[in-house]
Write an enzyme that holds these catalytic residues in place. Sequence first.
Site, short mmCIF file in Angstrom:
data_model
loop_
_atom_site.label_atom_id
_atom_site.label_comp_id
_atom_site.label_asym_id
_atom_site.label_seq_id
_atom_site.Cartn_x
_atom_site.Cartn_y
_atom_site.Cartn_z
N HIS A 306 8.83 0.96 -4.14
CA HIS A 306 7.94 0.30 -5.11
C HIS A 306 8.04 -1.21 -4.92
CE1 HIS A 306 6.06 -0.84 -8.91
NE2 HIS A 306 5.57 0.37 -8.92
N ASP A 363 4.84 8.53 -8.66
CA ASP A 363 4.04 9.54 -7.96
C ASP A 363 4.87 10.66 -7.35
OD1 ASP A 363 2.16 6.73 -7.05
OD2 ASP A 363 1.44 8.35 -8.34
C1 SDX Z 1 2.09 3.06 -7.31
O1 SDX Z 1 2.46 -1.79 -8.12
C2 SDX Z 1 2.54 -0.83 -9.01
O2 SDX Z 1 2.96 -1.03 -10.13
C3 SDX Z 1 1.99 0.51 -8.52
C4 SDX Z 1 2.20 1.72 -9.44
C5 SDX Z 1 1.41 1.61 -10.73
O3 SDX Z 1 1.81 2.25 -11.72
O4 SDX Z 1 0.33 0.98 -10.68
O5 SDX Z 1 3.59 1.85 -9.77
C6 SDX Z 1 1.74 3.02 -8.76
O6 SDX Z 1 1.30 2.65 -6.50
C7 SDX Z 1 3.46 3.54 -6.90
C8 SDX Z 1 3.67 3.46 -5.36
C9 SDX Z 1 3.03 4.70 -4.72
N1 SDX Z 1 3.08 4.54 -3.20
C10 SDX Z 1 3.88 5.32 -2.47
O7 SDX Z 1 4.71 6.12 -2.92
C11 SDX Z 1 3.68 5.14 -0.96
C12 SDX Z 1 5.04 5.06 -0.25
N2 SDX Z 1 5.68 3.75 -0.62
C13 SDX Z 1 5.42 2.63 0.17
O8 SDX Z 1 4.41 2.64 1.10
C14 SDX Z 1 5.93 1.30 -0.36
O9 SDX Z 1 7.18 1.52 -0.86
C15 SDX Z 1 5.07 0.59 -1.37
C16 SDX Z 1 3.68 0.41 -0.88
C17 SDX Z 1 5.06 1.33 -2.67
C18 SDX Z 1 5.70 -0.79 -1.60
O10 SDX Z 1 5.60 -1.47 -0.41
P1 SDX Z 1 6.15 -2.97 -0.25
O11 SDX Z 1 6.66 -3.51 -1.54
O12 SDX Z 1 5.09 -3.75 0.47
O13 SDX Z 1 7.40 -2.79 0.62
P2 SDX Z 1 7.40 -2.77 2.21
O14 SDX Z 1 6.28 -1.91 2.71
O15 SDX Z 1 7.49 -4.18 2.70
O16 SDX Z 1 8.78 -1.99 2.52
C19 SDX Z 1 10.04 -2.68 2.54
C20 SDX Z 1 10.87 -1.88 3.54
C21 SDX Z 1 10.19 -1.73 4.89
O17 SDX Z 1 11.21 -1.51 5.86
P3 SDX Z 1 11.74 -2.84 6.72
O18 SDX Z 1 10.51 -3.45 7.37
O19 SDX Z 1 12.43 -3.74 5.72
O20 SDX Z 1 12.69 -2.24 7.75
O21 SDX Z 1 11.07 -0.54 3.04
C22 SDX Z 1 10.44 0.38 3.94
C23 SDX Z 1 9.48 -0.41 4.78
O22 SDX Z 1 9.26 0.21 6.03
N3 SDX Z 1 9.76 1.36 3.09
C24 SDX Z 1 9.73 2.67 3.33
C25 SDX Z 1 9.02 3.23 2.25
N4 SDX Z 1 8.64 2.26 1.40
C26 SDX Z 1 9.11 1.10 1.94
N5 SDX Z 1 10.22 3.42 4.35
C27 SDX Z 1 10.00 4.76 4.27
N6 SDX Z 1 9.33 5.37 3.25
C28 SDX Z 1 8.82 4.64 2.24
N7 SDX Z 1 8.16 5.22 1.27
#
Ligand code: SDX
Length: 421
Positions: A306, A363
């Site tokens: 998140h 989710d």
């Molecule tokens: C919602 O914003 C809100 O409030 C949203 C929400 C709401 O109520 O409105 O809470 C609802 O959208 C919840 C999120 C639902 N999305 C998912 O579950 C999709 C999977 N999660 C991700 O794609 C990710 O965690 C996000 C999009 C939710 C957040 O992404 P960020 O903050 O841009 O973080 P990032 O992509 O920069 O990740 C940081 C690191 C990275 O690794 P490094 O480059 O540091 O090595 O964490 C890793 C990412 O690769 N990472 C994951 C991951 N999420 C982040 N690796 C594997 N699986 C994951 N799910």
Amino acid sequence: MEDQIDLIYQGKSYKFPLVKGAEDEAAIDIKTLRAQTGLITLDPGFKNTGSCESEITFLDGEEGVLRYRGYSIEDLANNSSFIEVAYLLIFGELPSADQLDKFEDEIRDYALVDEDFKIILKSFPKSAHPMGILSSLTSALIAFNPSSVDINSEKDFHEAIVMLLAKFPVLASWTHRKMKGLPLNYPNYDLSYTENLAHMMFKMPNKDFKPSPTLVSALNKLLILHADHEQNCSTSTVRMVGSSHAGLFPSIASGISALWGPLHGGANQAVIEMLEDIRKDGGDTKKFMAKAKDKNDPFRLMGFGHRVYKNFDPRAKIIKTAADEVLAELGIDDPILDIAKKLEQEALDDPYFVDRKLYPNVDFYSGIIYRALGIPTEMFTVMFAIGRLPGWIAQWKEMRFNKEPIGRPRQIYTGYTHRSI
Ligand code: SDX
């Protein structure tokens, strides 16, 4: 805390005021940055950038705290109705018994939609994704209710809010029925908001239907948990579109499209699809954990991580408990719930996830409840949108009433400098 910050640039010192929030968060007010220094800030994804000051919802991502207008999400989920929470978000206070009765009656009075919506619905193929249908039908509301954009008239604005809250679940349930090739149900004036949603989604023409207390209670809790979440992607979209003085309905239609993305609200559908893939693949969660950590593999553990929560998403905790309760009450033994719990435990023990503070978000478990309630996977994000509607409305109202300027970010240009043909 000091009330300003110094910036030294090219040997000159510049002062910028610090803004302090009700919960002691602090921000640098950079409204005069470019005028004073010629500089702008750059922050892709706005990870460090506040877009507004807001009184609606407070999140503490480090502590896993979520409050609507100061009330904890735990208290509201366990003690309130969805319509009470909608009233709280939009008008700032929990309604008295009389205010709630009046609000619910107003919603009932606006719940019918123009019969011509059936013609629009008929034009979509059954294979259309319900979020695309819902966004189109919501935009179409403006065509049938042209008067609903004047926020300067308190009466007109109140009518637009009530109309949207009333008609949205009808459009959403009709979208579901269209996908299933089922006849459309009308709202039943004797039912509560959440009972009506269940009624319109599930009532079959050939038999009586009484929404079970388990179904209504689970839906009520899920709608409350999704009702608002400060400046997330879809809410920021609603604010951005509304800042151009586009009407409430087209602004909400834009928020629906933003929510659809699998990185945002679309994740609840993606989680179930992922868990099903793991089940079909033999349930080898460790194989999928390895894929999630492999930078060369685009696979992500959907429902994990998140932007703000670097601790447990408090909503995920509540939904996980509710999933156990609902499946037990319905006598359902869903293997993908066990897979979800196994994935969660493995992630909590895995340095990749622990170091990046990746926990289950709202989710991760919600789809398991929707599935147990008989809601098809493609409809999960529509359910999220029904819950998020009052939050979108409240945020749009705050932005417009605060007369915020049109949103128009700057950029750093990195293309060609001037060249001749
Ligand atoms: C919602 O914003 C809100 O409030 C949203 C929400 C709401 O109520 O409105 O809470 C609802 O959208 C919840 C999120 C639902 N999305 C998912 O579950 C999709 C999977 N999660 C991700 O794609 C990710 O965690 C996000 C999009 C939710 C957040 O992404 P960020 O903050 O841009 O973080 P990032 O992509 O920069 O990740 C940081 C690191 C990275 O690794 P490094 O480059 O540091 O090595 O964490 C890793 C990412 O690769 N990472 C994951 C991951 N999420 C982040 N690796 C594997 N699986 C994951 N799910």
